[in-house]
Design an enzyme around this catalytic site. Sequence first.
Site, PDB file in Angstrom:
ATOM      1  N   SER A 104      40.801  39.129  47.372  1.00 35.53           N
ATOM      2  CA  SER A 104      41.843  38.875  46.376  1.00 35.53           C
ATOM      3  C   SER A 104      41.502  37.591  45.644  1.00 35.53           C
ATOM      4  CB  SER A 104      43.202  38.732  47.061  1.00 35.53           C
ATOM      5  OG  SER A 104      44.107  38.154  46.135  1.00 35.53           O
TER       6      SER A 104
ATOM      7  N   HIS B 265      39.853  42.538  44.005  1.00 37.39           N
ATOM      8  CA  HIS B 265      41.304  42.745  43.996  1.00 37.39           C
ATOM      9  C   HIS B 265      41.932  41.724  43.052  1.00 37.39           C
ATOM     10  CE1 HIS B 265      45.091  44.304  45.534  1.00 37.39           C
ATOM     11  NE2 HIS B 265      45.523  43.050  45.545  1.00 37.39           N
TER      12      HIS B 265
ATOM     13  N   ASP C 171      45.279  40.388  41.335  1.00 41.65           N
ATOM     14  CA  ASP C 171      46.741  40.330  41.490  1.00 41.65           C
ATOM     15  C   ASP C 171      47.422  39.872  40.207  1.00 41.65           C
ATOM     16  OD1 ASP C 171      47.246  41.181  44.161  1.00 41.65           O
ATOM     17  OD2 ASP C 171      46.439  39.284  44.898  1.00 41.65           O
TER      18      ASP C 171
ATOM     19  N   MET D 228      50.934  38.964  38.548  1.00 39.58           N
ATOM     20  CA  MET D 228      52.321  38.607  38.891  1.00 39.58           C
ATOM     21  C   MET D 228      53.032  38.089  37.652  1.00 39.58           C
ATOM     22  SD  MET D 228      51.695  36.665  42.492  1.00 39.58           S
ATOM     23  CE  MET D 228      50.636  37.354  43.765  1.00 39.58           C
TER      24      MET D 228
ATOM     25  N   HIS E 138      46.358  45.131  40.854  1.00 50.13           N
ATOM     26  CA  HIS E 138      47.633  45.315  41.558  1.00 50.13           C
ATOM     27  C   HIS E 138      48.719  44.699  40.678  1.00 50.13           C
ATOM     28  CE1 HIS E 138      50.232  43.794  45.203  1.00 50.13           C
ATOM     29  NE2 HIS E 138      50.874  44.680  44.460  1.00 50.13           N
TER      30      HIS E 138
ATOM     31  N   MET F 205      52.148  43.535  39.908  1.00 49.53           N
ATOM     32  CA  MET F 205      53.462  43.129  40.423  1.00 49.53           C
ATOM     33  C   MET F 205      54.257  42.714  39.197  1.00 49.53           C
ATOM     34  SD  MET F 205      51.984  41.089  43.728  1.00 49.53           S
ATOM     35  CE  MET F 205      50.335  41.049  43.077  1.00 49.53           C
TER      36      MET F 205
ATOM     37  N   MET G 232      51.647  46.667  51.506  1.00 50.00           N
ATOM     38  CA  MET G 232      51.742  45.213  51.585  1.00 50.00           C
ATOM     39  C   MET G 232      52.119  44.834  53.009  1.00 50.00           C
ATOM     40  SD  MET G 232      50.950  44.155  48.613  1.00 50.00           S
ATOM     41  CE  MET G 232      51.182  42.407  48.994  1.00 50.00           C
TER      42      MET G 232
ATOM     43  N   ASP H 193      47.118  44.820  52.369  1.00 52.27           N
ATOM     44  CA  ASP H 193      47.052  43.558  51.623  1.00 52.27           C
ATOM     45  C   ASP H 193      48.053  42.556  52.175  1.00 52.27           C
ATOM     46  OD1 ASP H 193      46.932  41.544  49.746  1.00 52.27           O
ATOM     47  OD2 ASP H 193      47.608  42.774  48.067  1.00 52.27           O
TER      48      ASP H 193
HETATM   49  O1  LIG Z   1      49.199  40.461  46.497  1.00 53.27           O
HETATM   50  C1  LIG Z   1      49.075  39.538  47.260  1.00 53.27           C
HETATM   51  C2  LIG Z   1      50.198  38.623  47.480  1.00 53.27           C
HETATM   52  O2  LIG Z   1      51.259  39.079  46.741  1.00 53.27           O
HETATM   53  C3  LIG Z   1      47.835  39.399  48.030  1.00 53.27           C
HETATM   54  O3  LIG Z   1      46.732  40.051  47.409  1.00 53.27           O
HETATM   55  C4  LIG Z   1      47.416  38.058  48.491  1.00 53.27           C
HETATM   56  O4  LIG Z   1      46.642  37.413  47.525  1.00 53.27           O
HETATM   57  C5  LIG Z   1      46.624  38.190  49.740  1.00 53.27           C
HETATM   58  O5  LIG Z   1      46.287  36.925  50.168  1.00 53.27           O
HETATM   59  P1  LIG Z   1      45.983  36.604  51.684  1.00 53.27           P
HETATM   60  O6  LIG Z   1      47.219  36.966  52.471  1.00 53.27           O
HETATM   61  O7  LIG Z   1      44.809  37.450  52.073  1.00 53.27           O
HETATM   62  O8  LIG Z   1      45.699  35.148  51.661  1.00 53.27           O
END
Ligand SMILES: O=C(CO)[C@@H](O)[C@H](O)COP(=O)(O)O
Length: 223
Positions: free
Chosen positions: A9, A34, A36, A38, A68, A70, A139, A177
């Site tokens: 990520s 990955h 993310d 947000m 992903h 969000m 998640m 994740d």
């Molecule tokens: O989508 C998410 C958090 O919302 C994840 O992708 C985190 O970025 C994962 O991070 P770690 O828990 O592996 O540090």
Amino acid sequence: MQPFAIAPSILSADFARLGEEVDKVLAAGADIVHFDVMDNHYVPNLTIGPMVCAALRKYGITAPIDAHLMVKPVDRIIGDFIEAGATYITFHPEASEHIDRSLQLIRDGGCKAGLVFNPATPLDVLKHVMDKVDMILLMSVNPGFGGQKFIPHTLEKLKEARALIDASGREIRLEIDGGVNVQNIREIAAAGADTFVAGSAIFNQPDYKAVIDAMRAELAQVR
Ligand SMILES: O=C(CO)[C@@H](O)[C@H](O)COP(=O)(O)O
């Protein structure tokens, strides 16, 4: 079952050197990037969008990018991620007014589509759209931040999702994740996951290859 894949990520990467960081983690053996997204509305944090995804493609990243989302509402940003070169686009059922339509939008754009389930969100909706998903993302933390602890009851949910995938006979990735690390990845794989997102466990260490190698050694004990 799909081959195991490690998906760092980039939320935990150094954003000031993002292209180099992605190059480095792919050279270290990662399979999927990955990404993310947000929006400070669906989740209480604000990150990166389609322009950054397109910039990574322009920089020369050819590995699969797993976006992903969000984001709520989700439909109006899907087209931008298709244009930006995402490979997988996943979203949360709560963030879509019309889940079937959102999945179809992604697939019509030539991308692989996925649904994401928060720790307390049931998988019920899947039975109606199993033929339209290429990825199921569970998640194992509440979304919004990296560096949280893995929520153990997700292991049972992984087994439930694995049974649904196997019964469907389709090639669907089961991604996990949140809080994934070298210590717990084997148990997570044994519960049915085949795709492992890890942010802080990889990017907070100086040697990304050492972490990814250690994860693969754990996975090799499962199959
Ligand atoms: O989508 C998410 C958090 O919302 C994840 O992708 C985190 O970025 C994962 O991070 P770690 O828990 O592996 O540090």
